[in-house]
Enzyme design. Sequence first.
Site, mmCIF file in Angstrom:
data_model
loop_
_atom_site.group_PDB
_atom_site.id
_atom_site.type_symbol
_atom_site.label_atom_id
_atom_site.label_comp_id
_atom_site.label_asym_id
_atom_site.label_seq_id
_atom_site.Cartn_x
_atom_site.Cartn_y
_atom_site.Cartn_z
ATOM 1 C CG ASP A 11 39.368 50.161 33.744
ATOM 2 O OD1 ASP A 11 38.708 51.184 33.861
ATOM 3 O OD2 ASP A 11 40.512 49.425 34.277
ATOM 4 C CD GLU A 71 37.228 52.354 37.370
ATOM 5 O OE1 GLU A 71 37.767 52.459 36.950
ATOM 6 O OE2 GLU A 71 37.522 50.702 37.364
ATOM 7 C CG ASP A 146 44.361 48.196 33.369
ATOM 8 O OD1 ASP A 146 43.350 49.035 32.777
ATOM 9 O OD2 ASP A 146 45.009 47.278 33.132
#
Length: 185
Positions: A11, A71, A146
């Site tokens: 992420d 992501e 996260d």
Amino acid sequence: MQHDKIIIGIDPGTNIMGYGILGIKGKNPELIALGVVKLNKYDSHYLRLLHIHQRVLGLVEQFLPDEMAIEAPFFGKNVQSMLKLGRAQGVAIAAALSRDIPITEYEPRKIKMAITGNGAASKEQVREMLRRILRISDEQLDIELDATDALGAALCHFYESSRPAKTNAPKSWKDFIAKNPDKLK
């Protein structure tokens, strides 16, 4: 434990970058590692990018993942934030590519849908579903969201890559006949 495949999820972020490492044994995913890289101690955006590259490369060398799921940046209203986030993602991708690791990018809604069944789920809902699916203790999840977002990307990739390949199977008898005229007598 020996795994058939290892997936690293990332992420990307310029303040906090999350990562999650999944080991796959047969059809069973399991948590190997989960964490964050805090970048706000670096004043320069360029030093943050350097640290992202170094940490992703370090994770790749430590865990030897077969694939990376990352992501995609969320398209917000602040163009400068988008640019910085895109750079962070690009640097993480470059680190994996330098080690010949295939990369798949997933939109946040796609990850949420794969994990919770709801593309608009909250980060907390994603975390809770990951805890249940992967049987992770609360202590292991006592970490920034996260990290669980990154783990969600890895699990989403596992689900997506485990699906049977789509075939060009006929949709009806009429379609079958049109595609196979030689089968008629």
